[in-house]
Design an enzyme around this catalytic site. Structure first.
Site, PDB file in Angstrom:
ATOM      1  N   HIS A  99       8.752 -16.069 -42.148  1.00 19.96           N
ATOM      2  CA  HIS A  99      10.818 -16.314 -41.501  1.00 19.96           C
ATOM      3  C   HIS A  99      11.461 -15.509 -40.626  1.00 19.96           C
ATOM      4  O   HIS A  99      12.964 -16.009 -40.508  1.00 19.96           O
ATOM      5  CB  HIS A  99      11.084 -16.835 -42.773  1.00 19.96           C
ATOM      6  CG  HIS A  99      10.275 -17.390 -44.141  1.00 19.96           C
ATOM      7  ND1 HIS A  99      10.086 -18.619 -44.006  1.00 19.96           N
ATOM      8  CD2 HIS A  99       8.918 -17.153 -45.244  1.00 19.96           C
ATOM      9  CE1 HIS A  99       9.172 -18.666 -44.793  1.00 19.96           C
ATOM     10  NE2 HIS A  99       8.404 -17.690 -44.984  1.00 19.96           N
ATOM     11  N   SER A 125      22.649  -6.725 -15.821  1.00 21.82           N
ATOM     12  CA  SER A 125      23.809  -7.523 -15.789  1.00 21.82           C
ATOM     13  C   SER A 125      24.896  -7.309 -14.351  1.00 21.82           C
ATOM     14  O   SER A 125      25.412  -6.244 -14.570  1.00 21.82           O
ATOM     15  CB  SER A 125      24.459  -7.839 -17.075  1.00 21.82           C
ATOM     16  OG  SER A 125      26.092  -8.174 -16.759  1.00 21.82           O
ATOM     17  N   LYS A 161      23.894  -3.398 -19.679  1.00 21.19           N
ATOM     18  CA  LYS A 161      22.835  -4.484 -20.236  1.00 21.19           C
ATOM     19  C   LYS A 161      21.666  -4.080 -20.000  1.00 21.19           C
ATOM     20  O   LYS A 161      21.088  -3.328 -18.381  1.00 21.19           O
ATOM     21  CB  LYS A 161      23.440  -5.674 -19.681  1.00 21.19           C
ATOM     22  CG  LYS A 161      24.221  -6.537 -20.594  1.00 21.19           C
ATOM     23  CD  LYS A 161      24.333  -6.571 -21.933  1.00 21.19           C
ATOM     24  CE  LYS A 161      22.662  -7.139 -22.557  1.00 21.19           C
ATOM     25  NZ  LYS A 161      23.469  -8.749 -22.111  1.00 21.19           N
ATOM     26  N   GLU A 191      11.713 -13.496 -21.445  1.00 17.92           N
ATOM     27  CA  GLU A 191      12.378 -15.041 -21.203  1.00 17.92           C
ATOM     28  C   GLU A 191      11.709 -15.846 -20.865  1.00 17.92           C
ATOM     29  O   GLU A 191      11.249 -16.466 -21.228  1.00 17.92           O
ATOM     30  CB  GLU A 191      13.549 -15.156 -21.484  1.00 17.92           C
ATOM     31  CG  GLU A 191      14.604 -13.661 -22.504  1.00 17.92           C
ATOM     32  CD  GLU A 191      16.285 -13.599 -21.887  1.00 17.92           C
ATOM     33  OE1 GLU A 191      16.728 -13.970 -22.488  1.00 17.92           O
ATOM     34  OE2 GLU A 191      16.270 -12.669 -20.890  1.00 17.92           O
TER      35      GLU A 191
END
Ligand code: ARG
Length: 459
Positions: free
Chosen positions: A160, A281, A287, A294
């Protein structure tokens, strides 16, 4: 040959050419030019069969085969997607006619684009499955080296997405190896049903030329011919099957990608992605974004959409060939590209990532040993239900009093619940908990070493 220098394989019964908007949707060359190597292989094999059947003499055969060689060199020198032809079959015949004149059309005797395109597409699919298999193996090799690096590194396991129990970094890495191993198995199972030869089915009822389907199958690299000509030109379940195998792989990879995204975040900090597999970024200079992972996660959806759309396009088609089937190539080509890019970026990402052993060890909080403690108490004679409850009480007590669980052994533990008196300090050791998981598929270092050996042997 028409005056505007285009060739149509079906001009005779029509007053003029198709309307531009029909031509646009009907033309498959912008997609199916990729089939040219298979088209040439099929043409060559068919020419031999026509010769065996007495429809071409040896001299005509040699002229056509030599013409096909020259067509091949022309095709090799550039992508012919912009040529005006309806499809790859028309283009090859037109270019062959440039070489050998009207004799080029002899190659069309006794066959149809319906059986030819099914044959070309099956051949392309067999090669695509080989390419995908190679890319899977590259990703699996990267997983094996990364697993070696994380061999003795304690690592948190989640259920979970909540901290659950200790495992090792290697065991986590290899948990993503086996879905790929099954994916390879699924592809090789599907291969058996792709490797049937439709050529000889002609438009759907069977060729009028006495070809030898077994010889043709052997020559073109198929296992055997299709059994029924209508089925041979009108069925694409083998496309669905390969698309499903690819989609399941993309789905499995999306789960790996999700782990990478989450584990690389500052909140988890269990892994660090190499600079080469991180992006920046435009605004926030600090970043490091996991864009590759992704996109790999998103590709699971891309393939699922392609599969679902494709299955829907087959539903309710009448017996025999329908033009709906032309769309199989759009789907197959897009799916292979999406999956191949995913496999490649994940192989690089996995092969270059590093584990943060300190963060991983820090994530192994003693409450993750609560089940182990309850099991050990059960082994000491406390019924498991009571042990489970007592340890649960201990966890709550420690939480409420702000104490650490390791402090509870012997009498301190018994003060919270008498069933806990057997707890010894080493029961709170995460490494010891790892060693206890020596069952075949478990997290113990010895078991993982055996697993790694098994994984290596699959490549
Ligand atoms: N381009 C078609 C396909 O990809 C093959 C041609 C069949 N066309 C026809 N009119 N029978 O499926």
């Amino acid at each position: 040959m028409e005056s505007d220098d285009t060739l149509r394989l079906w001009g005779g019964r029509f007053g003029g050419g198709p309307a531009p908007e029909l031509d646009r949707i009907n033309r498959s060359l912008p997609l199916d030019w990729r089939l040219w190597p298979y088209e040439l292989a099929v043409d060559r094999a068919w020419i031999e069969e026509l010769t065996e059947a007495g429809l071409l003499d040896a001299a005509a055969r040699d002229r056509i085969l030599a013409g096909l060689d020259r067509v091949e060199r022309r095709l090799e020198s550039g992508v012919p997607a912009e040529e005006p032809d309806e499809d790859i079959h028309t283009l090859v015949e037109r270019w062959l006619a440039d070489e050998v004149g009207d004799e080029a059309s002899q190659v069309r005797i006794g066959r149809s684009r319906n059986d030819v395109v099914a044959t070309d597409t099956r051949l392309w699919t067999l090669d695509a499955c080989r390419r995908i298999d190679g890319s899977i193996r590259e990703l699996q090799s990267a997983m094996i080296s990364t697993a070696e690096a994380g061999m003795d590194m304690a690592f948190p396991a989640y259920t979970h997405l909540q901290r659950a129990q200790p495992t090792s970094a290697a065991h986590w890495m290899l948990s993503h190896f086996w879905p790929l191993d099954r994916g390879r198995g699924r592809l090789s199972d599907a291969r058996a049903r792709v490797a049937r030869l439709p050529l000889g089915a002609a438009a759907g009822t069977g060729s009028t030329v006495e070809v030898d389907p077994d010889r043709l199958a052997r020559k073109l690299g198929f296992d055997r011919p299709c059994e029924n000509s209508l089925d041979a030109v009108g069925s694409r379940d083998w496309v669905s099957e390969v698309l499903f195998a690819w989609t399941q792989l993309a789905n499995d990879l999306s789960r790996l990608a999700e782990d990478l995204v989450v584990y690389a975040s500052a909140e988890f900090g269990l892994i660090r992605l190499d600079d080469a597999y991180s992006t920046g970024s435009s605004l926030m200079p600090q970043k490091r974004n996991p864009d590759g992972a992704e996109l790999a996660r998103a590709r699971g959806a891309t393939l699922l959409g392609l599969l679902a759309g494709y299955l829907a396009s087959l539903k309710g088609l009448p017996t025999g060939y329908s033009k709906d089937l032309q769309e199989d190539k759009r789907t197959l080509f897009a799916a292979e590209e999406a999956l191949a890019e995913t496999l490649a970026v994940l192989a690089g990402t996995i092969g270059t990532l590093s584990f943060d052993a300190e963060r991983a060890a820090g994530a192994l909080t003693p409450d993750m040993l609560a089940a182990d403690v309850a099991e050990r108490l059960a082994a000491e004679g406390v019924p498991f239900r009571l042990a489970h409850e007592a340890v649960g009480r201990l966890v709550r007590h420690a939480e409420e009093t702000g104490q650490v669980l390791q402090d509870f052994t012997g009498p301190d533990a018994a003060a919270v619940d008498p069933h806990l008196s057997a707890i010894r300090p080493e029961w709170w050791d995460a490494r010891a908990a790892l060693d206890r998981r020596s069952v075949g598929c478990g997290s113990a270092p010895d078991a993982v070493r055996r697993q790694l050996e098994e994984a290596r042997s699959r490549l």
